[in-house]
Structures are given as structure tokens and as C-alpha cells.
Design a protein around this motif. Structure first.
Motif, PDB file in Angstrom:
ATOM      1  N   PRO A   1       0.804  -1.234   0.000  1.00 30.39           N
ATOM      2  CA  PRO A   1       0.000   0.000   0.000  1.00 30.39           C
ATOM      3  C   PRO A   1       0.832   1.276   0.000  1.00 30.39           C
ATOM      4  CG  PRO A   1      -0.027  -1.027   2.173  1.00 30.39           C
ATOM      5  CD  PRO A   1       0.615  -2.009   1.251  1.00 30.39           C
ATOM      6  N   THR A   2       2.059   1.232   0.517  1.00 27.12           N
ATOM      7  CA  THR A   2       2.861   2.456   0.570  1.00 27.12           C
ATOM      8  C   THR A   2       3.880   2.533  -0.560  1.00 27.12           C
ATOM      9  OG1 THR A   2       4.447   1.418   2.079  1.00 27.12           O
ATOM     10  CG2 THR A   2       2.618   2.629   3.071  1.00 27.12           C
ATOM     11  N   ALA A   3       3.833   1.587  -1.504  1.00 22.66           N
ATOM     12  CA  ALA A   3       4.758   1.645  -2.638  1.00 22.66           C
ATOM     13  C   ALA A   3       4.398   2.827  -3.524  1.00 22.66           C
ATOM     14  CB  ALA A   3       4.701   0.347  -3.437  1.00 22.66           C
ATOM     15  N   GLY A   4       5.398   3.588  -3.918  1.00 18.77           N
ATOM     16  CA  GLY A   4       5.146   4.756  -4.752  1.00 18.77           C
ATOM     17  C   GLY A   4       6.340   5.060  -5.624  1.00 18.77           C
ATOM     18  N   THR A   5       6.393   6.280  -6.130  1.00 19.43           N
ATOM     19  CA  THR A   5       7.487   6.686  -7.007  1.00 19.43           C
ATOM     20  C   THR A   5       8.127   7.977  -6.531  1.00 19.43           C
ATOM     21  OG1 THR A   5       5.929   7.828  -8.472  1.00 19.43           O
ATOM     22  CG2 THR A   5       6.458   5.554  -9.021  1.00 19.43           C
ATOM     23  N   GLU A   6       8.009   8.268  -5.244  1.00 18.10           N
ATOM     24  CA  GLU A   6       8.513   9.541  -4.727  1.00 18.10           C
ATOM     25  C   GLU A   6      10.036   9.499  -4.608  1.00 18.10           C
ATOM     26  OE1 GLU A   6       7.741  12.359  -0.843  1.00 18.10           O
ATOM     27  OE2 GLU A   6       6.078  11.267  -1.751  1.00 18.10           O
ATOM     28  N   LEU A   7      10.684  10.470  -5.223  1.00 25.63           N
ATOM     29  CA  LEU A   7      12.142  10.571  -5.242  1.00 25.63           C
ATOM     30  C   LEU A   7      12.540  12.032  -5.057  1.00 25.63           C
ATOM     31  CD1 LEU A   7      13.475   8.390  -8.225  1.00 25.63           C
ATOM     32  CD2 LEU A   7      14.183   8.191  -5.859  1.00 25.63           C
ATOM     33  N   GLY A   8      13.826  12.242  -4.777  1.00 23.52           N
ATOM     34  CA  GLY A   8      14.347  13.600  -4.741  1.00 23.52           C
ATOM     35  C   GLY A   8      14.406  14.179  -3.346  1.00 23.52           C
ATOM     36  N   ASP A   9      14.441  15.481  -3.285  1.00 21.86           N
ATOM     37  CA  ASP A   9      14.614  16.178  -2.012  1.00 21.86           C
ATOM     38  C   ASP A   9      13.488  15.841  -1.048  1.00 21.86           C
ATOM     39  OD1 ASP A   9      16.880  17.345  -3.002  1.00 21.86           O
ATOM     40  OD2 ASP A   9      15.934  19.235  -3.539  1.00 21.86           O
ATOM     41  N   ASN A  10      13.886  15.566   0.187  1.00 23.97           N
ATOM     42  CA  ASN A  10      12.931  15.153   1.204  1.00 23.97           C
ATOM     43  C   ASN A  10      13.384  15.711   2.546  1.00 23.97           C
ATOM     44  OD1 ASN A  10      10.847  13.777   2.549  1.00 23.97           O
ATOM     45  ND2 ASN A  10      12.143  11.970   2.858  1.00 23.97           N
ATOM     46  N   PRO A  11      12.952  16.917   2.900  1.00 21.91           N
ATOM     47  CA  PRO A  11      13.370  17.500   4.185  1.00 21.91           C
ATOM     48  C   PRO A  11      13.027  16.576   5.340  1.00 21.91           C
ATOM     49  CG  PRO A  11      12.210  19.120   2.843  1.00 21.91           C
ATOM     50  CD  PRO A  11      12.035  17.798   2.160  1.00 21.91           C
ATOM     51  N   GLU A  12      13.873  16.568   6.346  1.00 24.33           N
ATOM     52  CA  GLU A  12      13.625  15.711   7.497  1.00 24.33           C
ATOM     53  C   GLU A  12      13.739  16.508   8.785  1.00 24.33           C
ATOM     54  OE1 GLU A  12      16.600  12.764   8.325  1.00 24.33           O
ATOM     55  OE2 GLU A  12      18.140  13.896   7.278  1.00 24.33           O
ATOM     56  N   GLN A  13      13.160  15.951   9.823  1.00 26.07           N
ATOM     57  CA  GLN A  13      13.193  16.569  11.146  1.00 26.07           C
ATOM     58  C   GLN A  13      14.190  15.818  12.025  1.00 26.07           C
ATOM     59  OE1 GLN A  13      11.487  19.284  12.212  1.00 26.07           O
ATOM     60  NE2 GLN A  13      10.390  19.590  10.282  1.00 26.07           N
ATOM     61  N   ARG A  14      15.131  16.552  12.590  1.00 30.56           N
ATOM     62  CA  ARG A  14      16.081  15.960  13.538  1.00 30.56           C
ATOM     63  C   ARG A  14      16.163  16.865  14.754  1.00 30.56           C
ATOM     64  NH1 ARG A  14      21.404  14.270   9.914  1.00 30.56           N
ATOM     65  NH2 ARG A  14      20.330  12.995   8.351  1.00 30.56           N
ATOM     66  N   SER A  15      15.850  16.276  15.902  1.00 28.22           N
ATOM     67  CA  SER A  15      15.887  17.016  17.169  1.00 28.22           C
ATOM     68  C   SER A  15      15.055  18.290  17.093  1.00 28.22           C
ATOM     69  CB  SER A  15      17.341  17.352  17.529  1.00 28.22           C
ATOM     70  OG  SER A  15      18.122  16.180  17.630  1.00 28.22           O
ATOM     71  N   GLY A  16      13.909  18.186  16.451  1.00 26.21           N
ATOM     72  CA  GLY A  16      13.007  19.319  16.354  1.00 26.21           C
ATOM     73  C   GLY A  16      13.406  20.365  15.329  1.00 26.21           C
ATOM     74  N   LYS A  17      14.440  20.084  14.530  1.00 31.56           N
ATOM     75  CA  LYS A  17      14.911  21.050  13.538  1.00 31.56           C
ATOM     76  C   LYS A  17      14.709  20.488  12.140  1.00 31.56           C
ATOM     77  CE  LYS A  17      18.987  23.757  12.214  1.00 31.56           C
ATOM     78  NZ  LYS A  17      20.428  24.017  12.497  1.00 31.56           N
ATOM     79  N   ARG A  18      14.219  21.327  11.245  1.00 31.56           N
ATOM     80  CA  ARG A  18      13.989  20.903   9.865  1.00 31.56           C
ATOM     81  C   ARG A  18      15.284  21.045   9.072  1.00 31.56           C
ATOM     82  NH1 ARG A  18      11.656  22.954   4.758  1.00 31.56           N
ATOM     83  NH2 ARG A  18      10.177  21.405   3.942  1.00 31.56           N
TER      84      ARG A  18
END
Length: 995
Positions: free
Chosen positions: A485-502
Motif C-alpha cells: 500500500p505504501t509503494a510509490g514513485t517519490e524521489l528527490g529532495d525530502n526534508p527531514e526533522q532531527r531534534s526538532g529542527k527541519r
């Protein structure tokens, strides 16, 4: 409000205003008031109020962790999309098992747990993306801002959508009604006095009667307890890596089914706050028609009053194969998302059943089937094979349940399609039914006269009861994951959250992965603490130069200080076209370019885009002054210069000759460095600081080293030292000759001068006439190829040092910081083919992250880059190349060398086959999250296509027209009536979604 008005016997017309009450934003105080389903309260008013209250959809409270629907409390997770295109069998199996492992934690108790899975498609708000990208740029030009805004318009015009996978879990009931939930029966948070308050007086009661809105009081303490339950559920599902469904996302999820294929307007969503009597948030209102086979949805533009209509219908999975074998290509959710040419939304309601209950139900089903078989046998009839198969499968299910002590689930899967007219809706229905039947062996049915209830079932919260056969399936929990169900084609830049910081952002649009846009910015990798390298690899003609040139344009216009090592002059040609337009086709243009006269009073050629040319510098090293590549001029300090000098001489002479002259060279270096150190000490003794001394004393030069070798040979001749003469004769002869040879002469001068400081947006260092070595193995290079390759390595060293600058004041914000920088190295394999070149690249990549300088390696050969990555991995370091774009490879052997750079095994059959079959302009990308997928590069604009054209046959025609000065006047490729280079259609970029 919801009003049902019967019009004759065939059609019902309805109006829905879905209203969500918000709660207090302050902990421990305030109240949530709004419209709610409240029979007892409404009964005190007139009958009309009671009817309106009953039919209103009962959303009563929502925050960023839970929502209340009627008496039920729910929480939601947004599941990340994972690309599976090039996963191997074991990786696919792990992906399929992931949802089941997470859901098993919910079914550990003694109660059934209701869940709701939704796969929907959310239009990408590209305008917000463009504004955010422009806001983070260091010093964006007006054209850069327009460039991103136009690309936002382009994405919205083609209807770019993002797949959203939502899992909703029912926590329990605020009335402890003994239904489903994650807590033990009777353990649910409960407010003894009741959650609903009565009308406070005649006036309030009158208002409530008129508006159909009943005031209610949700106890903050009870809400806090339910919030803790939601948090614990999220923790138990942490393996799914989902994020909590926010109130804003919930509102969009409510609005979505009621818009069909119409865009959901970005109406403001108020946050939680205290409410007064009879106040509420209007989430959505619409009107529609409940037809026999579909729903007609009407939406109205509040400004113009214009009516927009969409048609939607829902199909139910009625029959599945008796036995299903997990295969990537036939996973039902993945198939619906990726193998149907129109959006198919998935609505799956399922109930998790604890082990003992599941076992009991399976035993009962098996018993019924066995009884039926025995009855047939006792009556003299022979049981058919179908019944025998059902008995066998039922027994296998019971055995599995007993062996693994696993819970199960009862599920119903529905598929919703929408269109702008009935004819298209019916076409899509037929296509979907046919494809599922042929490829998945699944029968889809469209229930008639139940479409409104099926539409209601898509809304978050409790589902309406369906009087028709619901086609429920009793099955193992693993069946959900088997659909991928979660298979997709999303690629590229993907901001992430670490220790409350984007960390990171979403960069420029570079192309498409299936129906999904792919964004990439050079500095997103370092911003996420990843490596400072980008690799673009592929055979000639595959499209790697077009991508590299596009990124060069975008990054330099954003304010990134870009330096290009351009041996083939492709980057220089791009700059010439964007600055001078069609003048580049004039036969005299190249001569003025080689002499550095363009745009001056000594040239007849003047820029059509003066602003672009003013921020561009093209330097032809082979036409420049001798000594510009002296190792001590290039290097950071004298010790580094000595090491570089050895590497350069080894490269110029070749290993064999260098070993024969190495001793005299080392002695000559020791002499000149010793002389330099003495001068430094003397300057310090005279009162200068060490820094002042270094600035006042000239550094050693390679010219001086050769002079020392020549002087040593002359001394040996004068003194008759035959032994010394034998070693020195070859050394002085080879080194003296180097001073005059092409490329090598750039490293020798009595008084070498460095290049001017790089202060413009774009600096392109060309080596006109440069001939790349035919082989990637330095052992097979001839003397001329060795000279060219070594000079190129020195230029890369020069470039990496030129980018090492200090802090600057941001011209936009006024804040002091590191300006982002980028070093583009074309024909990078020439540098990385030697160990000294690879060492240089390792240093540049490691230092780049600290100095915010990304190195872009453009090459036909991947093996040397793999060696750089492998050496880092062996030493315990992180990969320094954060992203890879791999274009077409000519052979399986070449493809096997690229596969490890993509993070895949060198014998991966999927990747090897794909790399050989890629079309021009299509590549495989490995992004910063180590995801690998196919990307069709999209240049978007006709002007960028012309500027990035490196084909000598098609380029003159495409560059025969001046590019408009403003990007606002550029032309989308899909709007081009006729390509000037249509005689060479193979050079067009890969197909992109039609407008």
C-alpha cells in the motif's frame, strides 16, 4: 447541516455542510463548543432542529493528535511513501511485512480494533514550493524567481499530485459503549457528569434551535487522557515510520471525497481555540445528486458563483483469487496506483481481531465447511472440488493461526474513481474492472443505490452501515502488506526533522518519476549532513550534459557561486547563448570568444542579456599566461604544494620516467623549500608575524625546481662527476622540455601569477582543444593524453581552492554566513582515473560539506567514483556522493560498474537491464535517502532546451533565436508548435506529462 429532500422516486438531492468544532488551545481550560449529533439535547427543541442535528456529520473535536467523531475517538498517521522499483526479493518481502508487524501491536488485547486505510492524491501546491525556494536562495536574480514561479505554474497546469497514505485507528468511545478500541473494555477515559452541557437559557436554546448547533463541553482532562492513548498507539506503530495526522490534514481528508476530481480549495483552517455559544468552523459545504450508480458533486466558486461539477463512483472488491502469490507487479494497492492511467483512490475499512477471537471464527468457518461436505457425502452426493479446496484452505488457516498465535482481520477494499463527465467516468470504470480482472484476477463490482453510503464511508471516523452484502474478507493481517500500500514513485529532495529542527528543503524541479515530480538542489545533501558530492554518469548522448547544464543555470541564478572545469566548452557555449543569443551562430563569434573580446569595444558582438553576461566569466587557460597552474600557486600552503608538485610531475612524465628522475627532483624541491623556509625565519626575526612573513616571501615555484636540477647537472658536468651526470642528464632533459609542452607549460613560469579572485556568479574555465584520453586506464595513455589529464587535475585543484572562501554578508538578509558554492567537473573520469586524482576528489568532497561547496562530477566512467565511495566506507566514513543520476550505459559490463554507485549490487539484473534500455533524457536516480528510481528529466522551457543542446547538428537551429530577456516570456516545451531541430528528434528530452 445535512438536509435530505426527496424529489420524486428516482433521485435524492442533498446539501451537506460539514462542520468541525475546535477545542481549547490552552491545556486544562476552555471548552469546545459547536454543532454535534445530540438527540437528547435536540429533543428539547422543535422537530426540524432534531432532524438537522441527526443528519449533520458529527465531527466534534480535532487537534494534531486525535479527533472525535460522534462518540468515537480516532487518531491518524500519515505513512511515508517508499519507492520499490529496484528492490530485490528480500527487500520487497520486508516491505510487504512492515504494515503487518506494526498492526500486530494493536491487536494484542482482547478487543477488536477498527482501522481505516486511505490512499488519496493531493495536488501539489507548487506556488508555495516556489515561494519557499525563492526565499532560501542566497542572492536570487529576478529571472530565477520567475523561473521557479513559472515551473510552479507548469506543475499545476499538468495536475501534478502527491500520493498520500493515511492510516486511521479507532481508540475507543467517550461513552464506553463496549464497542471496538485499543484499550481493555471499561478502561477508556470517561467524564462521569457527561460531556454534553445543556442549553444555558431560553436565548441560547432559541439560537441552538435556529442554527442546529448544540453547545458541548469536552473535558480538557478527558481529552488529555485520550491524547496519551493516541501517543501510545503512535509509539506502538513506530515501525511504520508515520507522522501524526494534523488537524489541517484531517480537514483536507474530509474535504477530498466531496470534491471528486475537482481541486480542493486551500481554504484557511483555524487551529484549536476556545469557542463561544453556537460557534463552529465550516469545513466544507457542497451540493450534489445521489444517482443510482454514481454521485454528482457540485462545488461553487464563492467569488464568481460559478458551478463546477464532478462525477464519482465507488467499486467494491467482490471476488479474489482462491490463492494469491505475492508478486510486486500484482500487489493490488501498488497496481492501482502505478498501472492505471487515471487516479484510483483506495478506501479500506478493516477490523483487527485478537488471536483467540480470530481462531474461534476460523474454526467455525472450517466446521461449517466440513459439515457441508459431510452432509453431501451422507446424501450420496460427491463433494465438488471447489468445496474440497475451501475446506483445505480453511484447515490451513486454522493451522497457521494455531502455530503463530496471530491475530487476523476482517476487511473490505473499495476503489473510487472520479471524472468531469459521466462518459469519462464510465470509461474509467470499465478500464479499471477489466485491468483488475485480467491482471489481478480480482472482480470489482459497483453496488447500485449505495453510492452515497460508500462515499460517506471514505470520510474519517465511523462508517455508515451498508444494507448490501459488504464483501467482507476474513484474512491474515499480512494480506494488507502484500498489496504494497505504501509503494510509490517519490524521489528527490525530502526534508527531514532531527531534534526538532527541519533539515533541507525541496529544490528545483528536475523531472518526473512516474506521475510524481522530482525536485533536487545541490546543497540539500550538505544541509542534511550528507556528503558534498553529486555524480552524473552516462554514455555520450544519453542526456547527462543537459541535466548538468540545467543545474548549472539554476544554481548560479539562485546565488550559488559556480565554478566549472569545462574541457569540452559545453558550459561556455550555454553561457554564450543565454548572453548573446543567436549571435553565437555567426562565424566570427568563436574567434572573438577565444580572444576574450566578447562584449568589449573591440568586438562586434554585444550581449542581448547584459545582466547575465555581467555575472559570467569565461577563462581559456590554454590562451592564458604560463605558470597559472604552478602547484605552489594553486595549493593552500607550501607543504601541500610540494605534494601536488610530485603528483603533477608524475602525471606529466608517467610512472616509469618519473621514477628514473625522482631523486634529482626530490633534491631540487628540498633545496627551494629550504631556501623559502630560511627567508620566512629571517622575516620573522626582523619583527614580522608569521602571517606577514608568508605574505611577503614568494613561494617556491616548479620553475625553480627545474632550475635546481639543471644547475645540479651543470655542476656535475663541470666537476666531471660521471655518476651524477648519468642520473641528472635525463632529469634535466625531460624537465626542461616540459616547460614548453602544451598543458605542462601552464605549470612553469619564473614569476607565476594566480587567476583573479572568483567573485561572479559563474566562472567557466575552458581548455579549448582538450582531447580526453581514449582509455580510462592511465597505463594506456600516450604522452599527450598524460599531459592533458594532469593539467585537468591541476585545474580541479585550482577550482577547489578558489571556492574556499570565508564568510560573506548575505545581500538579501544582511546576515553573515557561508555563501553556497559549487564546482562542476566535466570529464571527471580523467581526474579520478589516477590515485592522486581520486585523493584530490576525496579531499574536495570532504571539505565541501564544511565550506558549503558541492562538487558535481560529470563522467562517462563510474568505476573510479565507486572506488572513492568504497574507500570512504572501508574507513568508516559516510558516502561523500549524496546523489547520483545514472544515464544510459552501452553494455552490461558498464552497467554493472554503475550499479554499486546507485547502492545496488553489481550483478543486480533489474538495474543492469534498465541502465542499458534508458531513453535519451531518462536516468536512474539515487537520492539522499538512498532511494533508487527512474526519472525522466524535464527541461520545461524551450529556451533551456536550446541552451543545453550540445549536439553540433541540432544546436545551430535551436540557438538561431534570441532567448527572451525575461523568463516570464519563455515558452513551455509542450506549447512549442514546431521544434527548429525536428530533423533530429532523437535529441529531444524525454516525454513529460501533457498540459
Amino acid at each position: 447541516m445535512f438536509m435530505l429532500i426527496l424529489l420524486g422516486a428516482a433521485v435524492a438531492f442533498f446539501v451537506v455542510a460539514m462542520i468541525m468544532a475546535a477545542g481549547s488551545g490552552k491545556k486544562g481550560q476552555g471548552q469546545s463548543q459547536g454543532r454535534s449529533q445530540n438527540r437528547s439535547r435536540s429533543s428539547s427543541g422543535n422537530g426540524q432542529s432534531a432532524r438537522r442535528e441527526d443528519l449533520r456529520l458529527p465531527y466534534r473535536y480535532a487537534d494534531d493528535m486525535l479527533f472525535v467523531h460522534g462518540d468515537s475517538v480516532w487518531t491518524g498517521l500519515v505513512l511515508p511513501t517508499a519507492i520499490d522499483e529496484y528492490l530485490n526479493a528480500s527487500e520487497l518481502q520486508a516491505m510487504a511485512e512492515g504494515p503487518a508487524r506494526g498492526l500486530l501491536n494493536l491487536a494484542r488485547g482482547d478487543r477488536n480494533v477498527e482501522c481505516h486505510y486511505r490512499k488519496v492524491y493531493q495536488p501539489i501546491t507548487a506556488l508555495t514550493w516556489a515561494e519557499d525556494l525563492n526565499a532560501i536562495a542566497w542572492e536570487p536574480t529576478d529571472n530565477y524567481k520567475a523561473y521557479n514561479l513559472r515551473k510552479a505554474e507548469y506543475q499545476e497546469r499538468i495536475g501534478a499530485k502527491r500520493e498520500r497514505n493515511i492510516l486511521l485507528v479507532k481508540l475507543g468511545s467517550i461513552k464506553r459503549n463496549g464497542g471496538t478500541g485499543v484499550l481493555a473494555d471499561g478502561a477508556e477515559p470517561f467524564d462521569e457528569p457527561g460531556l454534553l452541557s445543556g442549553a444555558r437559557g431560553a436565548a441560547d436554546q432559541a439560537v441552538s434551535t435556529a442554527t442546529g448547533v448544540a453547545d458541548e463541553y469536552l473535558s480538557p482532562s478527558v481529552l488529555a487522557e485520550w491524547t496519551q492513548v493516541a501517543i501510545e498507539v503512535h509509539e506502538s506503530l513506530e515501525g511504520l515510520k508515520g507522522t501524526p495526522l494534523t488537524r489541517e490534514e484531517l480537514v483536507w481528508l474530509i474535504r477530498k471525497p466531496l470534491h471528486g476530481d475537482l481541486p480542493v480549495p486551500p481554504e484557511p483552517v483555524l487551529g484549536s481555540r476556545a469557542w463561544g455559544p453556537d460557534q463552529f468552523d465550516l469545513v466544507v459545504d457542497f451540493s450534489g445528486e445521489n444517482r443510482k450508480t454514481h454521485i454528482v458533486l457540485h462545488q461553487y466558486d464563492e467569488v464568481t458563483g460559478e458551478q463546477q461539477t464532478s462525477y464519482t463512483t465507488t467499486l467494491v472488491a467482490a471476488n479474489w483469487p482462491a490463492e494469491t502469490r505475492f508478486r510486486q507487479s500484482t500487489a493490488w494497492a501498488r497496481y492501482a496506483a502505478q498501472h492505471v492511467d487515471f487516479p484510483v483512490e483506495i478506501d479500506m475499512r478493516f477490523t483487527l481481531i485478537p488471536y483467540l477471537k480470530f481462531k474461534g471464527r476460523a474454526d467455525k468457518i472450517r466446521g461449517n465447511l466440513v459439515d457441508e461436505m459431510n452432509d453431501m457425502a451422507n446424501s450420496g452426493r460427491t463433494p465438488d472440488t471447489k468445496l474440497a479446496g475451501q475446506v483445505t484452505r480453511a484447515q490451513e488457516l486454522v493451522d497457521d493461526i494455531e502455530e503463530h498465535k496471530m491475530p487476523g482481520m476482517e476487511a473490505q477494499i473499495r476503489f473510487t474513481i472520479s471524472a468531469s463527465d459521466v462518459k469519462e467516468l464510465e470509461r474509467r470504470r470499465r478500464v479499471l474492472e477489466m485491468q483488475f480482472k485480467q491482471d489481478l484476477k480480482v472482480t470489482l463490482l459497483r453496488p447500485t443505490r449505495q453510492q452515497w453510503r460508500l462515499l460517506q464511508s471514505q470520510l474519517p471516523g465511523d462508517a455508515p452501515k451498508l444494507p448490501i452484502a459488504p464483501y467482507l474478507r476474513l484474512q491474515e493481517v499480512e494480506q494488507l502488506g502484500a498489496g504494497l500500500p505504501t509503494a510509490g514513485t517519490e524521489l528527490g529532495d525530502n526534508p527531514e526533522q532531527r531534534s526538532g529542527k527541519r533539515l533541507g528543503w525541496v529544490g528545483n524541479l528536475v523531472g518526473w518519476a512516474g506521475k510524481m515530480p522530482v525536485h533536487y538542489s545541490l546543497h540539500v545533501g550538505p544541509a542534511r549532513n550528507d556528503g558534498g558530492g553529486l555524480a552524473i554518469v552516462g554514455a555520450s548522448g544519453g542526456g547527462k550534459s543537459s541535466l548538468a547544464l540545467q543545474k548549472f543555470y539554476e544554481e548560479s541564478e539562485s546565488g550559488v557561486r559556480c565554478l566549472v572545469i569545462d574541457p569540452k566548452t559545453d558550459f561556455a557555449q550555454m553561457c554564450y547563448y543565454l548572453a548573446f543569443g543567436a549571435q553565437v551562430n555567426d562565424p566570427a563569434f568563436a574567434s572573438d570568444a577565444e580572444q576574450g573580446l566578447l562584449g568589449t569595444e573591440h568586438s562586434t558582438f554585444h550581449p542581448v542579456n547584459p545582466e547575465f553576461w555581467a555575472e559570467t566569466e569565461v577563462v581559456d587557460l590554454l590562451k592564458g599566461q604560463a605558470g597559472v597552474l604552478d602547484p605552489w600557486v594553486i595549493a593552500r600552503d607550501v607543504p601541500s604544494g610540494r605534494l601536488l608538485a610530485e603528483s603533477m610531475l608524475r602525471g606529466f612524465l608517467g610512472d616509469e620516467d618519473y621514477q628514473r628522475v625522482r631523486l634529482p627532483v626530490i633534491e631540487g624541491m628540498a633545496t627551494v623549500i629550504g631556501r623559502y623556509n630560511s627567508a620566512i625565519r629571517q622575516a620573522v626575526d626582523q619583527g614580522l608575524t608569521a602571517r606577514e612573513a608568508e605574505q611577503s616571501v614568494a613561494r617556491p615555484t616548479l620553475w625553480q625546481v627545474v632550475d635546481e636540477v639543471v644547475a645540479a647537472y651543470d655542476h656535475a658536468v663541470a666537476t666531471g662527476d660521471r655518476e651524477a651526470m648519468k642520473d641528472l642528464k635525463l632529469a634535466q632533459m625531460l624537465l626542461t622540455e616540459l616547460r614548453t609542452l602544451p598543458y605542462a607549460r601552464l605549470s612553469f613560469a619564473e614569476h607565476p601569477q594566480p587567476l583573479s579572485s572568483m567573485r561572479k556568479r559563474r566562472t567557466v574555465i575552458t581548455l579549448r582543444g582538450f582531447q580526453s584520453p581514449a582509455s580510462s586506464d592511465p597505463r594506456h595513455w600516450n604522452p599527450a593524453e598524460r599531459l592533458a589529464a594532469t593539467a585537468l587535475m591541476a585545474v580541479v585543484e585550482l577550482g577547489s581552492q578558489m571556492l574556499d572562501v570565508g564568510y560573506e554578508k548575505n545581500p538579501v538578509t544582511g546576515e553573515v554566513g557561508l555563501r553556497p558554492k559549487a564546482l562542476f567537473v566535466d570529464e571527471a573520469y580523467v581526474v579520478t582515473a589516477t590515485e592522486s586524482g581520486r585523493d584530490l576528489m576525496r579531499r574536495a568532497l570532504k571539505q565541501g560539506r564544511s565550506y558549503l561547496a558541492v562538487t558535481v562530477l560529470i563522467t562517462q566512467q563510474a568505476i573510479d567514483l565507486v572506488q572513492i565511495e568504497d574507500s570512504e566506507a572501508r574507513s568508516g566514513g559516510a558516502n561523500q556522493i549524496h546523489t547520483v543520476f545514472a544515464f544510459k550505459q552501452k553494455s552490461a559490463q558498464e552497467a554493472s560498474l554503475v550499479a554499486p554507485l546507485l547502492g545496488r549490487p553489481e550483478n543486480d539484473p533489474k538495474v543492469i537491464a534498465a541502465l542499458q534500455e534508458l531513453r535519451t533524457g531518462v536516468c536512474l536516480q539515487r537520492d539522499a535517502d538512498k532511494r533508487v528510481g527512474t526519472v525522466a528529466v524535464d527541461l520545461v522551457f524551450q529556451e533551456i532546451l536550446a541552451a543545453t543542446d550540445t549536439n553540433g547538428t541540432t544546436r545551430p537551429a535551436r540557438q538561431g533565436v534570441n532567448p527572451p530577456l525575461s523568463v516570464w516570456e519563455w515558452t513551455f516545451l509542450q506549447e512549442v508548435q514546431e521544434d527548429p531541430a525536428r530533423a533530429a528528434p532523437q535529441e529531444r528530452p524525454a516525454e513529460t506529462p501533457a498540459l
